[in-house]
Write an enzyme that holds these catalytic residues in place. Structure first.
Site, PDB file in Angstrom:
ATOM      1  N   ARG A 219      30.258  27.627  41.508  1.00 37.93           N
ATOM      2  CA  ARG A 219      31.572  26.695  42.230  1.00 37.93           C
ATOM      3  C   ARG A 219      30.991  25.180  41.748  1.00 37.93           C
ATOM      4  O   ARG A 219      30.174  25.107  44.128  1.00 37.93           O
ATOM      5  CB  ARG A 219      32.388  27.752  43.067  1.00 37.93           C
ATOM      6  CG  ARG A 219      33.129  28.352  42.309  1.00 37.93           C
ATOM      7  CD  ARG A 219      34.651  28.919  42.906  1.00 37.93           C
ATOM      8  NE  ARG A 219      33.710  29.307  44.130  1.00 37.93           N
ATOM      9  CZ  ARG A 219      34.215  29.512  45.037  1.00 37.93           C
ATOM     10  NH1 ARG A 219      35.000  28.354  46.018  1.00 37.93           N
ATOM     11  NH2 ARG A 219      34.332  30.112  46.273  1.00 37.93           N
TER      12      ARG A 219
ATOM     13  N   GLU B 291      37.350  46.292  29.917  1.00 42.99           N
ATOM     14  CA  GLU B 291      37.374  46.814  31.709  1.00 42.99           C
ATOM     15  C   GLU B 291      39.548  46.810  30.777  1.00 42.99           C
ATOM     16  O   GLU B 291      40.131  47.635  32.468  1.00 42.99           O
ATOM     17  CB  GLU B 291      37.612  44.731  32.034  1.00 42.99           C
ATOM     18  CG  GLU B 291      36.877  44.862  33.243  1.00 42.99           C
ATOM     19  CD  GLU B 291      36.888  43.627  34.001  1.00 42.99           C
ATOM     20  OE1 GLU B 291      36.977  44.002  35.235  1.00 42.99           O
ATOM     21  OE2 GLU B 291      36.760  42.745  33.813  1.00 42.99           O
TER      22      GLU B 291
ATOM     23  N   SER C 161      27.340  36.382  42.016  1.00 45.40           N
ATOM     24  CA  SER C 161      28.368  34.882  42.080  1.00 45.40           C
ATOM     25  C   SER C 161      28.531  33.892  41.304  1.00 45.40           C
ATOM     26  O   SER C 161      27.516  34.263  40.577  1.00 45.40           O
ATOM     27  CB  SER C 161      28.616  35.267  43.845  1.00 45.40           C
ATOM     28  OG  SER C 161      29.656  34.083  44.036  1.00 45.40           O
TER      29      SER C 161
ATOM     30  N   ASP D  96      31.889  32.805  34.976  1.00 46.37           N
ATOM     31  CA  ASP D  96      33.251  33.080  34.610  1.00 46.37           C
ATOM     32  C   ASP D  96      33.990  32.835  33.480  1.00 46.37           C
ATOM     33  O   ASP D  96      34.086  31.741  33.046  1.00 46.37           O
ATOM     34  CB  ASP D  96      34.359  32.331  36.120  1.00 46.37           C
ATOM     35  CG  ASP D  96      35.416  32.761  36.469  1.00 46.37           C
ATOM     36  OD1 ASP D  96      36.089  33.561  35.740  1.00 46.37           O
ATOM     37  OD2 ASP D  96      36.499  32.296  37.469  1.00 46.37           O
TER      38      ASP D  96
END
Length: 360
Positions: free
Chosen positions: A108, A210, A105, A147
């Site tokens: 944030r 991806e 994760s 991210d």
């Protein structure tokens, strides 16, 4: 064949099969029941279930999937939210027969609630700790995710956080993930912080290939010699340069985290029988079946094993070996691997006996 289709009598085998989950994004793994709790806490957002989950038979583009994550992030804005989600996700994986889980994760910050990246991490770790105190039958570790949208500055901050918690958490924080929308940012922006993480002893699990036509980026990320590759969907494509990448991954025996339903529902792979698991499995390359985002894609790890077995005609013993060999690719230490192997060996006869009754 659709994800979610049931094969009567066989489900017990896949549920009882002890499993390792190595590619699970926390916010993407939120179940519909947990999502209802989050939505009830924030009715003003007017979020509905179809905005956070792709139902059976439905598909979205990869871009639409990333938009769904933005909706989910609006629902998980406080340390309390992250703690609840972490505990629920861990319990659900444990209920599905997962014995070892590496959750990933992105830390944030949310100005409205005062959540910082550090308190985000602390909430995830507290969730892991509380589940351990409740004696859940699952060993959970944490990979901090970078991210791509955050750019190199936040990437460096995340690496510093990972280094700090790597040293202070007794082998709970084990590594870093590079993920997010693959069309955003340049791989070059992340090479330096990722290399710094590797030098500090953190493991690297990188989302790679991806989408098609990213040969230069793939080569850059492969130059880091990642410890595992997420998806690798277009490494085996017949485009210029891709063949060299396949050879590189094979020569260095870099394990692949493969997520069948995720790739089908996000339309990066056209059908289950065309999934690249078939190619990598056929050459006996280190491969791990994973869920990616069990909430968003409405799946679970037992189902992913069942889909792989049905699609590629794996015998029960091949399914068992696929699960057992996944222990080799975890980021935890050799002692943990040894303990997991003992557990698998202890369970083997019982699980395969269940199969003899139900499988055929």
């Amino acid at each position: 064949m659709e994800a979610g289709q049931q094969w009567p009598g066989k489900t017990d085998f896949y549920l009882q099969l002890p499993k390792v989950e190595l590619h699970a994004h926390l916010n993407g793994s939120i179940s519909s029941s947990t999502m209802k709790k989050l939505i009830a806490k924030k009715p003003h957002l007017n979020v509905h279930g179809h905005m956070t989950m792709i139902d059976k038979g439905k598909k979205r583009t990869l871009q639409e999937c990333f938009q769904m994550f933005q909706v989910i992030h609006q629902l998980t804005t406080s340390a309390e939210d992250i703690l609840m989600v972490t505990k629920d996700v861990i319990k659900e994986f444990a209920d599905d027969g997962v014995k070892y889980l590496e959750l990933r994760s992105t830390p944030r910050e949310e100005n409205a609630t005062g959540m910082t990246r550090k308190t985000y991490v602390e909430s995830v770790l507290e969730g892991i700790k509380q589940c351990k105190q409740e004696n859940l039958d699952i060993d959970v570790r944490y990979l901090m995710a970078i991210d791509r949208r955050g750019g190199p500055t936040i990437a460096r901050e995340t690496v510093e956080l990972a280094k700090e918690f790597f040293l202070s958490t007794e082998n709970t924080v084990l590594g870093l993930d590079l993920s997010g929308d693959p069309t955003i940012g340049q791989a070059n922006d992340f090479l330096e912080p990722l290399l710094e993480a590797k030098k500090a002893g953190l493991k690297l699990a990188l989302h790679l290939a991806e989408i098609p036509n990213r040969e230069k980026e793939n080569q850059m990320l492969l130059s880091l010699l990642p410890d595992r590759i997420g998806h690798g969907t277009f490494l085996s494509a017949s485009e210029a340069g891709a063949l060299d990448q396949v050879d590189f991954v094979r020569q260095h025996q870099i394990p692949l985290e493969l997520c069948l339903t995720s790739n089908i529902k996000s339309q990066t792979v056209p059908s289950y029988d065309q999934h690249h698991f078939g190619f990598w499995y056929s050459i006996a390359h280190p491969s791990v079946i994973c869920t990616d985002d069990k909430g968003v894609f409405a799946t679970y790890l037992s189902q992913e094993y069942q889909l792989a077995a049905e699609t590629f005609n794996l015998t029960p013993f091949q399914v068992w070996d696929l699960s057992y060999e996944s222990i080799n690719y975890i980021f935890a230490c050799d002692n943990t691997r040894s303990e997991l192997r003992k557990r698998w060996t202890h369970l083997k006869q019982k699980v395969l006996n269940c199969n003899e009754v139900n499988y055929f």
